[in-house]
Design a protein around this motif. Sequence first.
Motif, PDB file in Angstrom:
ATOM      1  N   TRP A 188       0.745  -1.897   0.097  1.00 27.47           N
ATOM      2  CA  TRP A 188       0.102  -0.103   0.131  1.00 27.47           C
ATOM      3  C   TRP A 188       1.274   1.262   0.113  1.00 27.47           C
ATOM      4  O   TRP A 188       2.491   0.572   0.706  1.00 27.47           O
ATOM      5  CB  TRP A 188      -1.124  -0.170   1.094  1.00 27.47           C
ATOM      6  CG  TRP A 188      -2.157  -0.948   0.722  1.00 27.47           C
ATOM      7  CD1 TRP A 188      -3.528   0.195   0.311  1.00 27.47           C
ATOM      8  CD2 TRP A 188      -1.969  -1.894   1.582  1.00 27.47           C
ATOM      9  NE1 TRP A 188      -4.062  -1.001   0.801  1.00 27.47           N
ATOM     10  CE2 TRP A 188      -3.923  -2.348   0.694  1.00 27.47           C
ATOM     11  CE3 TRP A 188      -1.742  -3.277   1.434  1.00 27.47           C
ATOM     12  CZ2 TRP A 188      -4.131  -4.047   1.057  1.00 27.47           C
ATOM     13  CZ3 TRP A 188      -2.178  -4.390   2.072  1.00 27.47           C
ATOM     14  CH2 TRP A 188      -3.354  -5.073   1.490  1.00 27.47           C
ATOM     15  N   GLU A 189       0.219   2.191  -0.562  1.00 27.61           N
ATOM     16  CA  GLU A 189       1.277   3.546  -0.521  1.00 27.61           C
ATOM     17  C   GLU A 189      -0.012   4.609  -0.303  1.00 27.61           C
ATOM     18  O   GLU A 189      -1.416   4.674  -0.186  1.00 27.61           O
ATOM     19  CB  GLU A 189       1.447   3.719  -2.130  1.00 27.61           C
ATOM     20  CG  GLU A 189       3.143   5.392  -2.212  1.00 27.61           C
ATOM     21  CD  GLU A 189       4.373   4.766  -0.670  1.00 27.61           C
ATOM     22  OE1 GLU A 189       3.433   5.571   0.131  1.00 27.61           O
ATOM     23  OE2 GLU A 189       4.452   4.278  -0.924  1.00 27.61           O
ATOM     24  N   ILE A 190       0.554   5.446   0.638  1.00 27.71           N
ATOM     25  CA  ILE A 190      -0.270   6.993   0.684  1.00 27.71           C
ATOM     26  C   ILE A 190      -1.202   7.593  -0.816  1.00 27.71           C
ATOM     27  O   ILE A 190      -0.443   7.434  -1.880  1.00 27.71           O
ATOM     28  CB  ILE A 190       0.322   8.115   1.457  1.00 27.71           C
ATOM     29  CG1 ILE A 190       1.331   7.398   1.983  1.00 27.71           C
ATOM     30  CG2 ILE A 190      -0.029   9.255   1.580  1.00 27.71           C
ATOM     31  CD1 ILE A 190       2.582   8.379   3.265  1.00 27.71           C
ATOM     32  N   ILE A 191      -1.826   8.052  -1.180  1.00 26.55           N
ATOM     33  CA  ILE A 191      -2.785   8.589  -1.838  1.00 26.55           C
ATOM     34  C   ILE A 191      -3.656   9.777  -1.857  1.00 26.55           C
ATOM     35  O   ILE A 191      -4.704  10.708  -2.716  1.00 26.55           O
ATOM     36  CB  ILE A 191      -3.888   7.724  -2.713  1.00 26.55           C
ATOM     37  CG1 ILE A 191      -4.330   6.696  -1.525  1.00 26.55           C
ATOM     38  CG2 ILE A 191      -2.557   6.486  -3.206  1.00 26.55           C
ATOM     39  CD1 ILE A 191      -6.168   7.439  -1.138  1.00 26.55           C
ATOM     40  N   SER A 192      -3.516   9.888  -0.359  1.00 25.55           N
ATOM     41  CA  SER A 192      -3.947  10.982   0.546  1.00 25.55           C
ATOM     42  C   SER A 192      -4.216  11.749   1.293  1.00 25.55           C
ATOM     43  O   SER A 192      -3.299  11.452   2.063  1.00 25.55           O
ATOM     44  CB  SER A 192      -6.209  10.719   0.408  1.00 25.55           C
ATOM     45  OG  SER A 192      -6.256  10.253   1.664  1.00 25.55           O
ATOM     46  N   ASP A 193      -4.531  13.217   1.654  1.00 25.78           N
ATOM     47  CA  ASP A 193      -4.234  13.916   2.804  1.00 25.78           C
ATOM     48  C   ASP A 193      -5.478  14.678   3.633  1.00 25.78           C
ATOM     49  O   ASP A 193      -6.011  14.246   3.283  1.00 25.78           O
ATOM     50  CB  ASP A 193      -3.204  15.263   2.471  1.00 25.78           C
ATOM     51  CG  ASP A 193      -1.753  14.791   1.437  1.00 25.78           C
ATOM     52  OD1 ASP A 193      -0.968  13.692   2.193  1.00 25.78           O
ATOM     53  OD2 ASP A 193      -1.767  15.285   0.781  1.00 25.78           O
ATOM     54  N   LYS A 194      -4.445  15.195   5.428  1.00 22.87           N
ATOM     55  CA  LYS A 194      -6.069  15.728   5.663  1.00 22.87           C
ATOM     56  C   LYS A 194      -5.389  17.151   6.227  1.00 22.87           C
ATOM     57  O   LYS A 194      -4.476  16.415   6.799  1.00 22.87           O
ATOM     58  CB  LYS A 194      -6.167  14.969   6.521  1.00 22.87           C
ATOM     59  CG  LYS A 194      -7.492  15.107   7.941  1.00 22.87           C
ATOM     60  CD  LYS A 194      -7.854  14.088   8.415  1.00 22.87           C
ATOM     61  CE  LYS A 194      -8.406  14.299   9.794  1.00 22.87           C
ATOM     62  NZ  LYS A 194      -9.179  12.926  10.668  1.00 22.87           N
ATOM     63  N   MET A 195      -6.082  17.379   6.420  1.00 18.90           N
ATOM     64  CA  MET A 195      -5.981  19.258   6.194  1.00 18.90           C
ATOM     65  C   MET A 195      -6.062  19.624   7.814  1.00 18.90           C
ATOM     66  O   MET A 195      -7.730  19.402   7.701  1.00 18.90           O
ATOM     67  CB  MET A 195      -5.340  20.144   5.184  1.00 18.90           C
ATOM     68  CG  MET A 195      -4.030  19.921   4.243  1.00 18.90           C
ATOM     69  SD  MET A 195      -4.124  18.981   3.488  1.00 18.90           S
ATOM     70  CE  MET A 195      -6.097  19.394   2.333  1.00 18.90           C
ATOM     71  N   THR A 196      -6.238  20.331   8.854  1.00 20.67           N
ATOM     72  CA  THR A 196      -6.748  20.719  10.102  1.00 20.67           C
ATOM     73  C   THR A 196      -6.253  21.796   9.708  1.00 20.67           C
ATOM     74  O   THR A 196      -5.047  22.604   9.179  1.00 20.67           O
ATOM     75  CB  THR A 196      -6.528  19.961  11.040  1.00 20.67           C
ATOM     76  OG1 THR A 196      -4.850  20.440  11.272  1.00 20.67           O
ATOM     77  CG2 THR A 196      -6.410  17.592  10.984  1.00 20.67           C
ATOM     78  N   PHE A 197      -7.285  22.870  10.554  1.00 26.30           N
ATOM     79  CA  PHE A 197      -7.527  24.081  10.590  1.00 26.30           C
ATOM     80  C   PHE A 197      -7.417  24.863  11.860  1.00 26.30           C
ATOM     81  O   PHE A 197      -8.530  23.890  12.422  1.00 26.30           O
ATOM     82  CB  PHE A 197      -8.135  24.673   9.334  1.00 26.30           C
ATOM     83  CG  PHE A 197      -9.613  24.578   8.860  1.00 26.30           C
ATOM     84  CD1 PHE A 197     -10.463  25.267   9.841  1.00 26.30           C
ATOM     85  CD2 PHE A 197     -10.178  23.565   8.291  1.00 26.30           C
ATOM     86  CE1 PHE A 197     -11.916  25.406   9.806  1.00 26.30           C
ATOM     87  CE2 PHE A 197     -10.952  23.567   8.273  1.00 26.30           C
ATOM     88  CZ  PHE A 197     -12.466  24.262   9.208  1.00 26.30           C
ATOM     89  N   GLU A 198      -7.138  25.727  12.311  1.00 26.55           N
ATOM     90  CA  GLU A 198      -8.318  26.384  13.595  1.00 26.55           C
ATOM     91  C   GLU A 198      -7.846  28.278  13.047  1.00 26.55           C
ATOM     92  O   GLU A 198      -7.152  28.573  12.790  1.00 26.55           O
ATOM     93  CB  GLU A 198      -6.951  25.953  14.439  1.00 26.55           C
ATOM     94  CG  GLU A 198      -7.566  27.004  15.637  1.00 26.55           C
ATOM     95  CD  GLU A 198      -6.478  27.227  17.135  1.00 26.55           C
ATOM     96  OE1 GLU A 198      -6.629  27.560  17.839  1.00 26.55           O
ATOM     97  OE2 GLU A 198      -5.932  25.476  16.953  1.00 26.55           O
ATOM     98  N   ILE A 199      -9.407  28.952  12.607  1.00 21.27           N
ATOM     99  CA  ILE A 199      -9.894  30.070  13.028  1.00 21.27           C
ATOM    100  C   ILE A 199     -10.079  30.620  14.420  1.00 21.27           C
ATOM    101  O   ILE A 199     -10.899  30.188  14.359  1.00 21.27           O
ATOM    102  CB  ILE A 199     -10.505  29.617  11.378  1.00 21.27           C
ATOM    103  CG1 ILE A 199      -9.976  29.661  10.103  1.00 21.27           C
ATOM    104  CG2 ILE A 199     -10.401  31.550  10.877  1.00 21.27           C
ATOM    105  CD1 ILE A 199     -10.906  29.282   9.035  1.00 21.27           C
ATOM    106  N   ARG A 200      -9.582  31.831  14.296  1.00 14.43           N
ATOM    107  CA  ARG A 200      -9.652  32.673  15.270  1.00 14.43           C
ATOM    108  C   ARG A 200     -10.972  33.509  15.073  1.00 14.43           C
ATOM    109  O   ARG A 200     -11.879  33.712  13.845  1.00 14.43           O
ATOM    110  CB  ARG A 200      -8.983  33.519  16.372  1.00 14.43           C
ATOM    111  CG  ARG A 200      -7.877  32.877  16.668  1.00 14.43           C
ATOM    112  CD  ARG A 200      -7.532  32.217  17.662  1.00 14.43           C
ATOM    113  NE  ARG A 200      -8.553  32.257  18.798  1.00 14.43           N
ATOM    114  CZ  ARG A 200      -8.607  31.888  20.014  1.00 14.43           C
ATOM    115  NH1 ARG A 200      -8.644  30.868  20.231  1.00 14.43           N
ATOM    116  NH2 ARG A 200      -9.281  33.335  20.631  1.00 14.43           N
TER     117      ARG A 200
END
Length: 403
Positions: A139-151
């Motif tokens: 298996w290999e990496i095929i996607s990303d997950k982005m996290t965000f924090e906005i005041r």
Amino acid sequence: MSRLDRLRMGKVETRHFQQFNELLRYVFQVTKKELQMVGWEEREIALAKLPVLEKADVLGWFDGEKLISQLAVYPFQVNIFGRTFEMGGLTGVGTYPEYSGLGLMNKLMRQALLDMQQRKQSISYLFPYSFPFYRRKGWEIISDKMTFEIRDFQLPKIRKVPGYVERLDTEHPDVRTVYRHFSSMRHAAMIRNELAWDEYWRWDLDDLTAAVYYDDSHQPVGYLLYWISTDVLHVKEMVYINQEARIGLWNFISAHFSMVSKVVGNTYTNDPLAFWLDDGEIKETIAPYYMARIVDVKQFIAQYPFKALGIEIHLTFELDDPILEWNQGVFTLHVSESGQGQLIQSEGMADFSLDIQTLTTMLLGYKRPSYLADIGRLASNKQTVEILENLIERETPYFSDYF
């Protein structure tokens, strides 16, 4: 009789449910207390995994009547550059530590992949608990997950749009209508059947709400799944068909300015929020998310939509697979003028060589051929790399599900 002689591989059925659940809980070290802290009762915890046994193909090793190792494969579908692929979703992987080192999981995975091949599931996805472990299995990496924090003071100013937002129950049919349209547009996304939706909601709390954006024709074209807790608005997922819906949903979030101190959440595209916001000095992190592997390279290539270049392309390559012999050897790739691919076993000099992990991430567009060649994952000359660059569509994989 040795311990190995006592072991047998077989189907894990609903009558094995208690053992199946105990093995999962032990391997992933999830305690009753931890799950109850987020609102789950013991009976709910147990019943949550019952659908795995009812709807998935579950294999295990047994020592007598004791279940000691297991994995499950869900029957899913994904959109790959506009085409629907049957996908085997691997989950529930685990072995008791006293049985480790016997090669049990390797044999289970090989059998599961053989079963996927026979079911025409030419690709498999999984959420990795160990990237190195699954890479060794192909298996290999095929996607990303982005996290965000906005005041709160960084929220975008409200902009006029012709549509409107309605708060609805998460089971409202318009949520599924929007996602169905969205997933048909987004490469690598899950095409959610009933089972996929069940898994998508499985660990959510009761206070999750849907905010659906409707355009001026009263058509649903976007949704936000969110909850509010201790002055924080949490975004589970934001889906939009067009930029109008995106603006409308952010207007809805910004309307909470006086109610929350910040907004946190996840996105699954390569579209950083920082650039889109007026005040881009926000916290954003990126992490690898899902992995995939091609199960049967000939099946996969026969379905795969290469770019139509108007000329026929013929490339010979050498492929390595750590588990599956049918993905090993020298192959010649024929791509028609219209982008239809065909793979045949071949001989002779290869134009390039790579392993199944690299081929998977390259064909899914997570990493480009030129980058893979630069870091030594793709052995090729510049001319062949350029041909591969032209053959593979440019679109970042999107995957927001979890199973």
